[in-house]
Design a protein around this motif. Structure first.
Motif, mmCIF file in Angstrom:
data_model
loop_
_atom_site.group_PDB
_atom_site.id
_atom_site.type_symbol
_atom_site.label_atom_id
_atom_site.label_comp_id
_atom_site.label_asym_id
_atom_site.label_seq_id
_atom_site.Cartn_x
_atom_site.Cartn_y
_atom_site.Cartn_z
ATOM 1 N N LYS A 107 23.523 55.990 33.037
ATOM 2 C CA LYS A 107 22.483 55.044 33.467
ATOM 3 C C LYS A 107 21.656 54.556 32.283
ATOM 4 C CE LYS A 107 18.591 54.593 36.697
ATOM 5 N NZ LYS A 107 17.772 55.283 37.723
ATOM 6 N N LEU A 131 29.470 51.627 32.946
ATOM 7 C CA LEU A 131 29.493 51.193 34.342
ATOM 8 C C LEU A 131 30.546 51.954 35.134
ATOM 9 C CD1 LEU A 131 29.111 47.358 33.744
ATOM 10 C CD2 LEU A 131 27.470 48.807 34.971
ATOM 11 N N TYR A 132 31.688 52.175 34.522
ATOM 12 C CA TYR A 132 32.758 52.918 35.200
ATOM 13 C C TYR A 132 32.311 54.349 35.496
ATOM 14 C CZ TYR A 132 37.337 54.883 36.254
ATOM 15 O OH TYR A 132 38.385 55.510 36.876
ATOM 16 N N ARG A 138 29.413 55.287 36.133
ATOM 17 C CA ARG A 138 28.453 55.212 37.237
ATOM 18 C C ARG A 138 29.125 54.826 38.557
ATOM 19 N NH1 ARG A 138 23.479 57.156 37.610
ATOM 20 N NH2 ARG A 138 22.725 55.332 38.737
ATOM 21 N N ASN A 144 30.825 51.983 39.116
ATOM 22 C CA ASN A 144 30.868 50.531 39.313
ATOM 23 C C ASN A 144 32.140 49.973 38.680
ATOM 24 O OD1 ASN A 144 30.427 47.800 39.575
ATOM 25 N ND2 ASN A 144 28.379 47.813 38.666
ATOM 26 N N THR A 145 33.255 50.149 39.380
ATOM 27 C CA THR A 145 34.551 49.737 38.820
ATOM 28 C C THR A 145 34.649 48.232 38.669
ATOM 29 O OG1 THR A 145 35.566 51.682 39.857
ATOM 30 C CG2 THR A 145 37.049 49.958 39.090
ATOM 31 N N GLU A 146 34.188 47.493 39.664
ATOM 32 C CA GLU A 146 34.254 46.031 39.587
ATOM 33 C C GLU A 146 33.410 45.505 38.422
ATOM 34 O OE1 GLU A 146 36.156 44.095 41.181
ATOM 35 O OE2 GLU A 146 36.885 45.291 42.864
ATOM 36 N N GLY A 147 32.221 46.089 38.251
ATOM 37 C CA GLY A 147 31.378 45.684 37.132
ATOM 38 C C GLY A 147 32.026 45.997 35.798
#
Length: 422
Positions: free
Chosen positions: A281, A308-309, A311, A313-316
């Protein structure tokens, strides 16, 4: 203890290619196989394998993954015992793993040292996170032998050495004791300058922080380091002059005046530190601030994608990997990560496309060959996968991925035989 002159491997290699009449002991971690497998090879070639050095030992083989050091940082018991026996006149020869492999005609001399590996390959071989390998590179602990389109290739021994020394320091071994042990090993090996330099950098990297009523200070610089409003972690109360070694840095709030003065490079390195510590984060916030000031930073987009991954958030992450290749089309690590994420999300065709672009940029990229072969295998296009597994084995004979490639090729050969002779 008398110093000895090590027998040159060439003297041993001029003899019989078998181990007839040899009693062989291994010390340290082998890079090419387990000790159990090595004992089997000794028996196959006519020798006798033993776990411990004795007066009957004729050959001591030193593994090339890290250094032959005990848990307390001292030289391995077998190596020390062999030295003492040699000083007494017992004819024990000491050779490196690569020379032993050449002796039994399993691999050319120096093959382990000659191979180069990508961060992802080393992650599989040494069970070290890619972020850790990148941190060691930033700190100068390891240096790429070469770089191709931002992709570093490393010496296996150099990375294995850092991993071993780092683990020993983290377990509480005194750096001076390790230095003495490495100096001792210099009597047998000529490569101790590099691990001694690594040890110095690793020792310096262990930060000592002082605490006051506002938080923690790095006494070397008199500065606080910055945090992003992370959840508070319990820290023991310390007296003014007390200190402790820590890896988590607690700091003032993000919006302080000092934080606004930071450059994009400073925010990027701050993000890397948080990512190294598993603080995804905080890393995301730092990388975003770095990219606000310098949006054309491909490494910033790639590292933000990794955070991001982590966290979830795969799409991000997928979008940020695309941003990395938009700024640098030849960023082959980003293309490979795109392929892996597409495959994870169930889009095998998009994954193949990303891996194919990586291979167009760098046809000898081992990671991409392995990944594209695995996706083709999942799609039941095994015949198309076979050349990629074979190419991968040209670059790696040691690690788990190499074992996987050999297993896949064996399964393919077995299927072909079954089709011919049902």
């Amino acid at each position: 203890m008398a110093e000895i002159e090590e027998e040159q491997p060439d003297q041993l290699l001029q003899g019989s290619p078998t181990l007839q009449s040899e009693r062989v002991v291994f010390t340290g971690t082998l890079a090419s196989m387990t000790h159990q497998r090595a004992w089997e090879f000794v028996e196959i070639h006519g020798g006798q394998a033993a776990q411990h050095v004795s007066r009957q030992t004729t050959l001591l083989v030193v593994g090339e993954e890290g250094w032959p050091l005990e848990a307390d940082g001292s030289p391995s018991v077998n190596l020390t015992q062999a030295q003492e026996l040699i000083a007494e006149g017992v004819p024990i020869q000491i050779i490196k793993e690569s020379d032993w492999l050449a002796l039994i005609e399993l691999r050319d001399p120096g093959a382990i040292g000659g191979q180069l590996f990508t961060p992802a390959m080393l992650t599989e071989m040494l069970n070290v996170p890619v972020t850790t390998i990148r941190r060691w590179e930033r700190q100068g602990l390891i240096k790429p032998v070469r770089k191709i389109f931002r992709l570093p290739y490393f010496s296996f021994q150099e990375v294995a050495s850092v991993r071993r020394l780092s683990a020993l320091l983290e377990s509480g071994v005194n750096p001076r004791e390790l230095e003495n042990s490495l100096q001792h090993l210099g009597k047998f090996f000529n490569e101790v300058d590099t691990p001694l330099s690594q040890l110095t950098l690793l020792s310096q990297d262990s930060q000592v922080l002082l605490k006051d009523d506002r938080g923690l200070i790095d006494p070397r610089h008199g500065q606080r380091v910055f945090d992003f409003g992370m959840e508070e972690t319990a820290v023991p109360e310390l007296a003014d002059e007390e200190s402790f070694a820590g890896t988590i840095e607690f700091t003032e709030h993000l919006k302080s005046s000092e934080s606004e003065d930071r450059s994009s490079d400073e925010w990027f390195h701050e993000g890397c530190r948080f990512l190294d510590a598993g603080e995804a984060k905080a890393a995301i916030e730092a990388f975003r601030l770095a990219l606000l000031g310098q949006p054309d930073m491909p490494e910033g987009h790639l590292h933000l994608a990794e955070a991001l991954y982590l966290r979830g958030n795969t799409e991000g992450a997928l979008e940020r990997y695309y941003a990395a290749v938009e700024w640098d089309h030849d960023y082959i690590e980003a293309w490979t990560q795109l392929g892996c994420l597409h495959n994870e999300l169930g889009d095998a065709e998009a994954a193949l496309h990303a891996f194919e672009i990586a291979l167009q940029v760098h046809p000898d990229f081992p990671d991409a060959h392995l990944h594209i072969a695995e996706v083709l295998n999942q799609m039941n296009r095994v015949e198309e996968a076979v050349p990629h597994w074979k190419v991968y084995l040209d670059f790696d004979e040691l690690g788990p991925w190499a074992e996987l490639a050999r297993q896949r090729l064996q399964e393919y050969d077995d299927d072909q035989v079954e089709l011919q002779f049902p």
